[in-house]
Design a protein around this motif. Structure first.
Motif, PDB file in Angstrom:
ATOM      1  N   UNK A  66       1.133  -1.533   0.153  1.00  0.00           N
ATOM      2  CA  UNK A  66      -0.595  -0.161   0.073  1.00  0.00           C
ATOM      3  C   UNK A  66       0.855   0.769   0.217  1.00  0.00           C
ATOM      4  N   UNK A  67       1.918   1.225   0.318  1.00  0.00           N
ATOM      5  CA  UNK A  67       3.320   2.214   0.524  1.00  0.00           C
ATOM      6  C   UNK A  67       3.672   2.661   1.356  1.00  0.00           C
ATOM      7  N   UNK A  68       3.045   1.643   2.466  1.00  0.00           N
ATOM      8  CA  UNK A  68       3.800   1.606   3.925  1.00  0.00           C
ATOM      9  C   UNK A  68       5.049   1.949   4.098  1.00  0.00           C
ATOM     10  N   UNK A  69       5.650   2.299   5.537  1.00  0.00           N
ATOM     11  CA  UNK A  69       6.546   1.403   5.776  1.00  0.00           C
ATOM     12  C   UNK A  69       7.367   0.640   6.907  1.00  0.00           C
ATOM     13  N   UNK A  70       8.266   0.492   6.679  1.00  0.00           N
ATOM     14  CA  UNK A  70       8.811  -0.867   7.565  1.00  0.00           C
ATOM     15  C   UNK A  70       9.778  -0.615   8.704  1.00  0.00           C
ATOM     16  N   UNK A 116      21.525  -8.787  13.840  1.00  0.00           N
ATOM     17  CA  UNK A 116      19.743  -9.649  13.550  1.00  0.00           C
ATOM     18  C   UNK A 116      18.135  -8.924  13.247  1.00  0.00           C
ATOM     19  N   UNK A 117      18.314  -8.314  13.925  1.00  0.00           N
ATOM     20  CA  UNK A 117      17.088  -7.476  12.825  1.00  0.00           C
ATOM     21  C   UNK A 117      17.301  -6.962  11.221  1.00  0.00           C
ATOM     22  N   UNK A 118      18.394  -6.839  11.387  1.00  0.00           N
ATOM     23  CA  UNK A 118      18.823  -6.697   9.640  1.00  0.00           C
ATOM     24  C   UNK A 118      18.397  -8.167   8.800  1.00  0.00           C
ATOM     25  N   UNK A 119      18.640  -9.112   9.184  1.00  0.00           N
ATOM     26  CA  UNK A 119      18.956 -10.445   8.883  1.00  0.00           C
ATOM     27  C   UNK A 119      17.058 -10.722   8.574  1.00  0.00           C
ATOM     28  N   UNK A 120      15.988 -10.674   9.836  1.00  0.00           N
ATOM     29  CA  UNK A 120      14.957 -10.933   9.719  1.00  0.00           C
ATOM     30  C   UNK A 120      14.391  -9.824   8.664  1.00  0.00           C
ATOM     31  N   UNK A 121      14.200  -8.401   8.298  1.00  0.00           N
ATOM     32  CA  UNK A 121      14.257  -8.188   7.126  1.00  0.00           C
ATOM     33  C   UNK A 121      14.753  -8.723   6.023  1.00  0.00           C
ATOM     34  N   UNK A 122      15.825  -8.864   6.264  1.00  0.00           N
ATOM     35  CA  UNK A 122      16.088  -9.446   4.822  1.00  0.00           C
ATOM     36  C   UNK A 122      15.927 -10.368   4.620  1.00  0.00           C
ATOM     37  N   UNK A 124      12.738 -11.609   5.038  1.00  0.00           N
ATOM     38  CA  UNK A 124      11.328 -11.506   4.680  1.00  0.00           C
ATOM     39  C   UNK A 124      11.130 -10.397   3.088  1.00  0.00           C
ATOM     40  N   UNK A 125      12.190 -10.663   2.724  1.00  0.00           N
ATOM     41  CA  UNK A 125      12.378  -9.136   1.544  1.00  0.00           C
ATOM     42  C   UNK A 125      11.090  -8.130   2.341  1.00  0.00           C
ATOM     43  N   UNK A 126      11.541  -7.373   2.676  1.00  0.00           N
ATOM     44  CA  UNK A 126      11.290  -6.140   3.821  1.00  0.00           C
ATOM     45  C   UNK A 126      12.369  -5.120   3.622  1.00  0.00           C
ATOM     46  N   UNK A 127      11.833  -3.857   2.271  1.00  0.00           N
ATOM     47  CA  UNK A 127      13.144  -2.701   2.656  1.00  0.00           C
ATOM     48  C   UNK A 127      13.307  -2.389   4.182  1.00  0.00           C
ATOM     49  N   UNK A 151      22.198   2.083   7.883  1.00  0.00           N
ATOM     50  CA  UNK A 151      20.871   2.624   8.065  1.00  0.00           C
ATOM     51  C   UNK A 151      21.264   3.628   7.558  1.00  0.00           C
ATOM     52  N   UNK A 152      19.679   4.293   6.726  1.00  0.00           N
ATOM     53  CA  UNK A 152      19.798   5.858   6.491  1.00  0.00           C
ATOM     54  C   UNK A 152      19.521   7.302   7.679  1.00  0.00           C
ATOM     55  N   UNK A 153      18.752   6.390   8.604  1.00  0.00           N
ATOM     56  CA  UNK A 153      18.502   7.102   9.436  1.00  0.00           C
ATOM     57  C   UNK A 153      18.105   6.138  10.761  1.00  0.00           C
TER      58      UNK A 153
END
Length: 251
Positions: A66-70, A116-122, A124-127, A151-153
């Motif tokens: 839908x255009x949301x961000x995680x 560990x958090x980055x790995x989880x996002x990767x 599940x293919x979450x930006x 990280x960007x921010x």
């Protein structure tokens, strides 16, 4: 008048807290296309591992579509470190909050949880662009690890910080303390006043928590505030979209 925006941000997103948010999100969706920034906790209080909840992960997939961000929001969202050793640590880790997960972590500990958090996002293919520490509390070790991991921010209550150099960008926010009746009444008055003071702010963040959804006064305030800000002409944006525009506009 310069372009103005708002950012609707849900804190403490996890399978356990989704029932609190569900009705509110349905009401927001009825207002039209309002992109939302979801601060996701991989294993809320060590009892809500996302990897075991296929249905909730599908919900987050749908929100991305839908255009949301995680955004990564800690890992456990609880302070499980050694007991406080100084008066300041006691105030920050026991009186201000019991959930400052990244307040007392050294560099090695913070980096391990971030990775560990980055790995989880990767998986599940979450930006993933942003990290927000629980209760906005970060140790120097956490700050160092954030500089290293792409990280960007990150953010605190009144600023977003461009990484890796932690360049501050003013982005004031509204937030409630909703755990008691007197706090809810005070929060209503303070936030209505801040809405007026911040009318001309370039952006305004609405920082919602699950407990806000459990009380009629706070839940209705957030819906009313969102409608007021939309009607005033503010454009709803996710954090990363706003920052991307902001950075492109900065010489």
């Amino acid at each position: 008048m310069p372009e103005r925006s708002l950012q609707l941000v849900l804190h403490d997103v996890a399978p356990e807290t989704w029932p609190d948010y569900r009705g509110f999100i349905e009401a927001v969706d009825r207002l039209g296309q309002v992109p939302i920034t979801w601060l996701v906790v991989p294993n809320f209080h060590r009892r809500n591992p996302l990897e075991r909840d296929d249905g909730f992960r599908r919900l987050l997939d749908e929100r991305l579509a839908r255009g949301d961000e995680l955004v990564l929001h800690g890992y456990f969202h609880c302070d499980d470190g050694p007991p406080p050793r100084t008066p300041r640590q006691y105030v920050m880790r026991r009186l201000y909050t019991w959930e400052g997960e990244f307040y007392a972590l050294d560099h090695t500990q913070a980096r391990a949880r971030l990775e560990a958090g980055v790995e989880l996002f990767q998986r599940f293919d979450w930006p993933l662009r942003g990290f927000v520490a629980p209760a906005w509390l970060m140790s120097q070790g956490t700050r160092q690890a954030l500089r290293e991991l792409g990280f960007s921010y990150t953010s605190t209550p009144n600023h977003l910080y461009r990484l890796p150099d932690f360049t501050p960008i003013e982005a004031p926010g509204l937030v409630w303390s909703a755990r008691s009746a007197w706090r809810r009444r005070l929060s209503w008055a303070v936030n209505r006043s801040r809405e007026q003071v911040l009318q001309q702010a370039e952006t305004l963040r609405l920082g919602l928590h699950p407990v806000d959804m459990r009380h009629g006064l706070s839940r209705q305030y957030w819906l009313d505030a969102l409608e007021r800000l939309l009607e005033s002409g503010r454009e709803p944006l996710t954090k990363s979209v706003w920052l991307a525009r902001r950075w492109l506009a900065t010489p």
